[in-house]
Design a protein around this motif. Structure first.
Motif, PDB file in Angstrom:
ATOM      1  N   UNK A   4       0.817  -1.209   0.000  1.00  0.00           N
ATOM      2  CA  UNK A   4       0.000   0.000   0.000  1.00  0.00           C
ATOM      3  C   UNK A   4       0.852   1.261   0.000  1.00  0.00           C
ATOM      4  N   UNK A   5       1.934   1.257   0.772  1.00  0.00           N
ATOM      5  CA  UNK A   5       2.822   2.419   0.791  1.00  0.00           C
ATOM      6  C   UNK A   5       3.456   2.628  -0.584  1.00  0.00           C
ATOM      7  N   UNK A   6       3.855   1.537  -1.208  1.00  0.00           N
ATOM      8  CA  UNK A   6       4.408   1.653  -2.551  1.00  0.00           C
ATOM      9  C   UNK A   6       3.393   2.221  -3.520  1.00  0.00           C
ATOM     10  N   UNK A   7       2.140   1.765  -3.405  1.00  0.00           N
ATOM     11  CA  UNK A   7       1.091   2.265  -4.276  1.00  0.00           C
ATOM     12  C   UNK A   7       0.779   3.731  -4.056  1.00  0.00           C
ATOM     13  N   UNK A   8       1.100   4.219  -2.836  1.00  0.00           N
ATOM     14  CA  UNK A   8       0.873   5.622  -2.512  1.00  0.00           C
ATOM     15  C   UNK A   8       2.101   6.479  -2.791  1.00  0.00           C
ATOM     16  N   UNK A  38      10.321   4.327  -0.057  1.00  0.00           N
ATOM     17  CA  UNK A  38      11.243   4.083   1.045  1.00  0.00           C
ATOM     18  C   UNK A  38      10.523   3.406   2.205  1.00  0.00           C
ATOM     19  N   UNK A  39       9.307   3.872   2.496  1.00  0.00           N
ATOM     20  CA  UNK A  39       8.523   3.221   3.539  1.00  0.00           C
ATOM     21  C   UNK A  39       8.235   1.774   3.196  1.00  0.00           C
ATOM     22  N   UNK A  40       7.950   1.521   1.923  1.00  0.00           N
ATOM     23  CA  UNK A  40       7.686   0.148   1.486  1.00  0.00           C
ATOM     24  C   UNK A  40       8.899  -0.730   1.717  1.00  0.00           C
ATOM     25  N   UNK A  41      10.093  -0.213   1.384  1.00  0.00           N
ATOM     26  CA  UNK A  41      11.315  -0.993   1.557  1.00  0.00           C
ATOM     27  C   UNK A  41      11.581  -1.290   3.034  1.00  0.00           C
ATOM     28  N   UNK A  42      11.347  -0.304   3.897  1.00  0.00           N
ATOM     29  CA  UNK A  42      11.520  -0.513   5.344  1.00  0.00           C
ATOM     30  C   UNK A  42      10.586  -1.612   5.845  1.00  0.00           C
ATOM     31  N   UNK A  43       9.324  -1.511   5.458  1.00  0.00           N
ATOM     32  CA  UNK A  43       8.335  -2.488   5.900  1.00  0.00           C
ATOM     33  C   UNK A  43       8.664  -3.893   5.402  1.00  0.00           C
ATOM     34  N   UNK A  44       9.116  -3.983   4.161  1.00  0.00           N
ATOM     35  CA  UNK A  44       9.494  -5.287   3.622  1.00  0.00           C
ATOM     36  C   UNK A  44      10.662  -5.878   4.386  1.00  0.00           C
ATOM     37  N   UNK A  98      20.743   0.142  -5.001  1.00  0.00           N
ATOM     38  CA  UNK A  98      21.572   0.399  -3.822  1.00  0.00           C
ATOM     39  C   UNK A  98      20.759   0.963  -2.669  1.00  0.00           C
ATOM     40  N   UNK A  99      19.964   1.977  -2.939  1.00  0.00           N
ATOM     41  CA  UNK A  99      19.158   2.583  -1.866  1.00  0.00           C
ATOM     42  C   UNK A  99      18.116   1.589  -1.356  1.00  0.00           C
ATOM     43  N   UNK A 100      17.513   0.828  -2.276  1.00  0.00           N
ATOM     44  CA  UNK A 100      16.540  -0.176  -1.834  1.00  0.00           C
ATOM     45  C   UNK A 100      17.194  -1.167  -0.879  1.00  0.00           C
ATOM     46  N   UNK A 101      18.353  -1.681  -1.263  1.00  0.00           N
ATOM     47  CA  UNK A 101      19.034  -2.677  -0.431  1.00  0.00           C
ATOM     48  C   UNK A 101      19.381  -2.103   0.937  1.00  0.00           C
ATOM     49  N   UNK A 102      19.877  -0.866   0.965  1.00  0.00           N
ATOM     50  CA  UNK A 102      20.222  -0.238   2.238  1.00  0.00           C
ATOM     51  C   UNK A 102      18.981  -0.031   3.107  1.00  0.00           C
ATOM     52  N   UNK A 103      17.907   0.416   2.503  1.00  0.00           N
ATOM     53  CA  UNK A 103      16.679   0.685   3.260  1.00  0.00           C
ATOM     54  C   UNK A 103      16.047  -0.609   3.755  1.00  0.00           C
ATOM     55  N   UNK A 104      16.019  -1.619   2.899  1.00  0.00           N
ATOM     56  CA  UNK A 104      15.504  -2.933   3.286  1.00  0.00           C
ATOM     57  C   UNK A 104      16.311  -3.483   4.468  1.00  0.00           C
ATOM     58  N   UNK A 105      17.629  -3.384   4.370  1.00  0.00           N
ATOM     59  CA  UNK A 105      18.494  -3.884   5.443  1.00  0.00           C
ATOM     60  C   UNK A 105      18.227  -3.137   6.745  1.00  0.00           C
ATOM     61  N   UNK A 106      18.021  -1.808   6.655  1.00  0.00           N
ATOM     62  CA  UNK A 106      17.704  -1.043   7.854  1.00  0.00           C
ATOM     63  C   UNK A 106      16.389  -1.521   8.454  1.00  0.00           C
ATOM     64  N   UNK A 107      15.428  -1.849   7.587  1.00  0.00           N
ATOM     65  CA  UNK A 107      14.139  -2.350   8.074  1.00  0.00           C
ATOM     66  C   UNK A 107      14.273  -3.637   8.863  1.00  0.00           C
ATOM     67  N   UNK A 123       9.530   0.728  16.781  1.00  0.00           N
ATOM     68  CA  UNK A 123      10.316   1.794  16.177  1.00  0.00           C
ATOM     69  C   UNK A 123      10.009   1.991  14.704  1.00  0.00           C
ATOM     70  N   UNK A 124       9.123   1.150  14.189  1.00  0.00           N
ATOM     71  CA  UNK A 124       8.824   1.210  12.760  1.00  0.00           C
ATOM     72  C   UNK A 124       7.898   2.376  12.469  1.00  0.00           C
ATOM     73  N   UNK A 125       8.362   3.284  11.604  1.00  0.00           N
ATOM     74  CA  UNK A 125       7.567   4.453  11.245  1.00  0.00           C
ATOM     75  C   UNK A 125       7.828   4.806   9.784  1.00  0.00           C
ATOM     76  N   UNK A 126       7.168   4.066   8.872  1.00  0.00           N
ATOM     77  CA  UNK A 126       7.422   4.284   7.449  1.00  0.00           C
ATOM     78  C   UNK A 126       6.883   5.611   6.954  1.00  0.00           C
TER      79      UNK A 126
END
Length: 201
Positions: free
Chosen positions: A132-136, A140-146, A182-191, A198-201
């Motif tokens: 849903x975040x990706x659709x909106x 970055x929020x989508x990557x964190x949540x994933x 690169x940014x996706x991988x970094x953000x996903x890893x942070x997630x 602490x999750x706040x996408x």
């Protein structure tokens, strides 16, 4: 017999044999009604029909089946069982282009999943929220949540089977396209390092 037919239908769905999945789920529903097993087997068959319909691209039919299951659960006080179901209408809303509706439904599912205490339900809800975040437009929020969902599934020792990854793969691909690899991988890893609090996408 209804449960057996429904189980065969689920196997067919996981194999991508959508016509067979529909036929077995419909037969399971019919048989459940015949033997009076409406509270269990029929509901499972209806849910299965909804899952299959969405994968066939029949979004309105999928939503109707899912709504029937939700209504029946709520009528008998089984709201906690909805944690694994509420993601479906959210995915359907997104398929219709209703990003706001998808986010609202996925947030409802997330709240129900947290209340249930079932980590698999929470992981599915996070994946639904990511979609849903990706659709909106919130890649970055989508990557964190994933990332958080992936870590949660890993912690349970039950990663998502390949045959059930279509929605997650689509959300990942969309976020990766927007953010870049690169940014996706970094953000996903942070997630993966974030707690649910602490999750706040």
């Amino acid at each position: 017999m209804p449960d057996l037919l429904a189980g065969i239908g689920r196997t067919a769905l996981l194999r991508g044999e959508l016509a067979d999945a529909r036929a077995y789920r419909a037969a399971a529903r019919e048989r459940a009604v015949e033997v009076g097993f409406r509270a269990g087997a029929e509901i499972n068959a209806v849910l299965g029909l909804g899952l299959g319909a969405r994968r066939e691209g029949l979004v309105e039919e999928a939503e109707a089946h899912t709504r029937e299951v939700l209504d029946r659960h709520r009528a008998v006080g089984l709201d906690s069982a909805d944690a694994l179901i509420l993601a479906e209408p959210g995915f359907s809303a997104l398929a219709r282009g209703d990003a706001a509706g998808a986010l609202r439904l996925q947030e409802e599912g997330h709240g129900t999943a947290l209340a249930s205490g079932d980590p698999r339900a929470v992981a599915l809800a996070l994946e639904g929220l990511a979609s849903a975040h990706g659709g909106a437009g919130r890649a970055k929020g989508a990557a964190l949540l994933l990332g958080t969902a992936s870590a949660l599934r890993t912690s349970t020792g039950a990663p998502l089977p390949p045959a059930e990854r279509a929605d997650v793969d689509a959300a990942e691909a969309a976020a990766r396209t927007v953010l870049g690899p690169e940014v996706f991988t970094e953000t996903f890893a942070h997630g993966t390092t974030l707690s649910l609090r602490r999750l706040n996408p």
